[in-house]
Design a protein around this motif. Sequence first.
Motif, short mmCIF file in Angstrom:
data_model
loop_
_atom_site.label_atom_id
_atom_site.label_comp_id
_atom_site.label_asym_id
_atom_site.label_seq_id
_atom_site.Cartn_x
_atom_site.Cartn_y
_atom_site.Cartn_z
N GLU A 6 44.84 50.27 -5.96
CA GLU A 6 46.28 50.54 -5.98
C GLU A 6 46.67 51.18 -7.31
O GLU A 6 46.03 50.95 -8.34
N SER A 7 47.75 51.92 -7.27
CA SER A 7 48.33 52.48 -8.48
C SER A 7 49.83 52.66 -8.27
O SER A 7 50.31 52.61 -7.12
N GLY A 8 50.55 52.84 -9.38
CA GLY A 8 51.96 53.17 -9.28
C GLY A 8 52.92 52.06 -9.63
O GLY A 8 54.13 52.27 -9.66
N GLY A 9 52.42 50.87 -9.90
CA GLY A 9 53.32 49.80 -10.28
C GLY A 9 53.87 50.00 -11.68
O GLY A 9 53.48 50.92 -12.39
N GLY A 10 54.81 49.15 -12.06
CA GLY A 10 55.38 49.25 -13.40
C GLY A 10 56.71 48.55 -13.50
O GLY A 10 57.07 47.74 -12.65
N SER A 17 63.38 53.70 -8.59
CA SER A 17 62.38 53.94 -7.56
C SER A 17 60.97 53.86 -8.15
O SER A 17 60.75 54.16 -9.33
N LEU A 18 60.05 53.48 -7.30
CA LEU A 18 58.62 53.52 -7.62
C LEU A 18 57.88 53.93 -6.36
O LEU A 18 58.34 53.66 -5.24
N GLN A 81 56.85 54.07 -0.72
CA GLN A 81 57.95 54.60 -1.51
C GLN A 81 59.04 53.54 -1.55
O GLN A 81 59.54 53.13 -0.50
N MET A 82 59.38 53.12 -2.75
CA MET A 82 60.36 52.04 -2.91
C MET A 82 61.57 52.58 -3.64
O MET A 82 61.48 52.99 -4.80
N ASN A 83 62.70 52.59 -2.96
CA ASN A 83 63.95 53.08 -3.54
C ASN A 83 64.96 51.94 -3.64
O ASN A 83 64.80 50.90 -3.00
N SER A 84 65.98 52.16 -4.42
CA SER A 84 67.05 51.16 -4.60
C SER A 84 66.46 49.79 -4.88
O SER A 84 66.84 48.78 -4.27
N LEU A 85 65.57 49.74 -5.82
CA LEU A 85 64.87 48.49 -6.12
C LEU A 85 65.82 47.44 -6.67
O LEU A 85 66.78 47.76 -7.39
N TYR A 111 40.51 44.17 4.40
CA TYR A 111 40.17 44.32 2.99
C TYR A 111 41.46 44.39 2.17
O TYR A 111 42.49 44.89 2.65
N TRP A 112 41.36 43.94 0.92
CA TRP A 112 42.53 43.87 0.04
C TRP A 112 42.27 44.59 -1.26
O TRP A 112 41.13 44.61 -1.77
N GLY A 113 43.35 45.15 -1.81
CA GLY A 113 43.29 45.67 -3.16
C GLY A 113 43.48 44.56 -4.17
O GLY A 113 43.72 43.41 -3.81
N GLN A 114 43.39 44.93 -5.43
CA GLN A 114 43.45 43.94 -6.50
C GLN A 114 44.89 43.59 -6.90
O GLN A 114 45.13 42.61 -7.60
N GLY A 115 45.84 44.38 -6.44
CA GLY A 115 47.24 44.11 -6.73
C GLY A 115 47.77 44.95 -7.88
O GLY A 115 47.03 45.27 -8.82
N THR A 116 49.04 45.29 -7.80
CA THR A 116 49.71 46.01 -8.87
C THR A 116 51.08 45.39 -9.10
O THR A 116 51.79 45.07 -8.14
N GLN A 117 51.42 45.19 -10.35
CA GLN A 117 52.66 44.50 -10.69
C GLN A 117 53.85 45.45 -10.60
O GLN A 117 53.82 46.55 -11.15
N VAL A 118 54.89 44.99 -9.94
CA VAL A 118 56.17 45.70 -9.91
C VAL A 118 57.22 44.75 -10.48
O VAL A 118 57.38 43.62 -9.99
N THR A 119 57.89 45.20 -11.52
CA THR A 119 58.93 44.40 -12.16
C THR A 119 60.22 45.19 -12.17
O THR A 119 60.26 46.32 -12.67
N VAL A 120 61.27 44.59 -11.63
CA VAL A 120 62.58 45.24 -11.57
C VAL A 120 63.54 44.45 -12.44
O VAL A 120 63.80 43.27 -12.19
N SER A 121 64.05 45.11 -13.47
CA SER A 121 64.97 44.43 -14.39
C SER A 121 66.41 44.64 -13.93
O SER A 121 66.77 45.67 -13.36
N SER A 122 67.23 43.65 -14.23
CA SER A 122 68.65 43.73 -13.81
C SER A 122 69.51 44.40 -14.86
O SER A 122 69.08 44.66 -15.97
#
Length: 122
Positions: A6-10, A17-18, A81-85, A111-122
Amino acid sequence: QVQLVESGGGLVQAGGSLRLSCVVSGNIFSMYDMGWYRQAPGKQRELVALITRGYSTNYTDSVKGRFTISRDNAKSTVNLQMNSLKPEDTAVYYCNADLTTVKATVVIYRYWGQGTQVTVSS
């Protein structure tokens, strides 16, 4: 051997959006359903979105209208595609793929990926 990367987290502000991507590699024979799950701290892993080999999609209610899942069978990828997070979208996101391998063409494994962190700040 099969790998999902996986890629693209943050970190993103609320309303942002992410785009998450997941590449599947290895001795793949056929791929079936692909999806994205997430797990927030102290909570169970939950299905976010699912896409079948025929491109039918399914979303959990909380992301409908905001997230879009897609796949490219030729490239063995699945995207989210994640909008309006929202802050409540904060979690580790995991991609998964149901597939058969060259060594086991009649048995479908998940099968599973290793995971990617998504953090949304307020």
